[in-house]
Design a protein around this motif. Structure first.
Motif, mmCIF file in Angstrom:
data_model
loop_
_atom_site.group_PDB
_atom_site.id
_atom_site.type_symbol
_atom_site.label_atom_id
_atom_site.label_comp_id
_atom_site.label_asym_id
_atom_site.label_seq_id
_atom_site.Cartn_x
_atom_site.Cartn_y
_atom_site.Cartn_z
ATOM 1 N N THR A 189 39.386 45.039 36.520
ATOM 2 C CA THR A 189 40.674 44.768 37.166
ATOM 3 C C THR A 189 40.492 43.611 38.127
ATOM 4 O O THR A 189 39.386 43.345 38.592
ATOM 5 C CB THR A 189 41.187 46.005 37.938
ATOM 6 N N TRP A 190 41.594 42.930 38.422
ATOM 7 C CA TRP A 190 41.517 41.829 39.363
ATOM 8 C C TRP A 190 42.819 41.674 40.116
ATOM 9 O O TRP A 190 43.871 42.100 39.686
ATOM 10 C CB TRP A 190 41.123 40.522 38.685
ATOM 11 N N THR A 191 42.676 41.063 41.279
ATOM 12 C CA THR A 191 43.788 40.769 42.168
ATOM 13 C C THR A 191 43.797 39.276 42.415
ATOM 14 O O THR A 191 42.754 38.690 42.701
ATOM 15 C CB THR A 191 43.610 41.513 43.513
ATOM 16 N N ARG B 235 40.259 35.081 42.768
ATOM 17 C CA ARG B 235 40.502 36.463 42.363
ATOM 18 C C ARG B 235 39.415 37.374 42.930
ATOM 19 O O ARG B 235 38.268 36.974 43.044
ATOM 20 C CB ARG B 235 40.464 36.597 40.841
ATOM 21 N N ASP B 236 39.821 38.602 43.248
ATOM 22 C CA ASP B 236 38.878 39.675 43.552
ATOM 23 C C ASP B 236 38.772 40.521 42.289
ATOM 24 O O ASP B 236 39.797 40.990 41.781
ATOM 25 C CB ASP B 236 39.374 40.560 44.701
ATOM 26 N N SER C 154 31.886 44.904 42.392
ATOM 27 C CA SER C 154 32.964 43.983 42.767
ATOM 28 C C SER C 154 32.447 42.584 43.017
ATOM 29 O O SER C 154 31.305 42.390 43.423
ATOM 30 C CB SER C 154 33.668 44.477 44.025
ATOM 31 N N LEU C 155 33.336 41.640 42.812
ATOM 32 C CA LEU C 155 33.072 40.234 43.118
ATOM 33 C C LEU C 155 34.312 39.690 43.823
ATOM 34 O O LEU C 155 35.325 39.438 43.182
ATOM 35 C CB LEU C 155 32.783 39.440 41.849
ATOM 36 N N PRO C 156 34.250 39.551 45.140
ATOM 37 C CA PRO C 156 35.423 39.057 45.873
ATOM 38 C C PRO C 156 35.504 37.530 45.876
ATOM 39 O O PRO C 156 34.484 36.846 45.837
ATOM 40 C CB PRO C 156 35.196 39.585 47.288
#
Length: 147
Positions: free
Chosen positions: A92-94, A101-102, A117-119
């Motif tokens: 998922t991403w934001t 993107r996070d 996670s990769l912020p």
């Protein structure tokens, strides 16, 4: 001091650690000063709490106040863009302002939903999934050794 702000945001230790992409132990060690945090973890902490860049360091240096980021206009606020099932788990991403993107890749490991996670990344979902899959594989190995 960090925990006070975390509680004001209504976040549990588990929630803030997950949003930062770290374990609860890592989060606790960071805020207690038992470890020097990686720059990306400091950025993730500040972003999660809505702080301006550099605020965590200011607190570590004795500041007793925190400057918050102004609320961006709706066009610049976070948007959950999507998610896709991959062979490695759910990615998922934001979307963030500036085209970043996070990302979070998650799947069940040792009976619990876990994620890597990769912020603040400029990479595409296809580029990110392989790197995050390595992180999940490491978690899987850790829990195999623990069990």
């Amino acid at each position: 001091m960090v925990d006070q702000y975390r509680r004001e945001k209504g976040l549990s230790v588990q929630e803030i650690a997950a949003r930062m992409g770290v374990t609860t132990n890592t989060y606790r060690n960071i805020i207690r000063g038992k470890t020097t945090p990686r720059p990306e973890n400091v950025t993730a902490l500040e972003n999660t709490l809505g702080w301006a860049p550099g605020q965590f360091q200011d607190l570590q240096n004795g500041s007793t106040t925190v400057d918050t980021k102004p609320t961006p206009p709706p066009s610049e606020q976070l948007r959950v863009v999507g998610g896709v099932d991959t062979e490695h788990g759910l990615l998922t991403w934001t979307e963030l302002p500036g085209g970043l993107r996070d990302y979070t890749l998650s799947r069940e490991i040792a009976g619990v939903q876990r994620g890597a996670s990769l912020p603040g990344s400029s990479l595409s979902p296809a580029e990110v999934v392989k790197d995050l899959a390595v992180g999940l594989k490491m978690l899987e190995k850790y829990y195999e050794l623990e069990g």
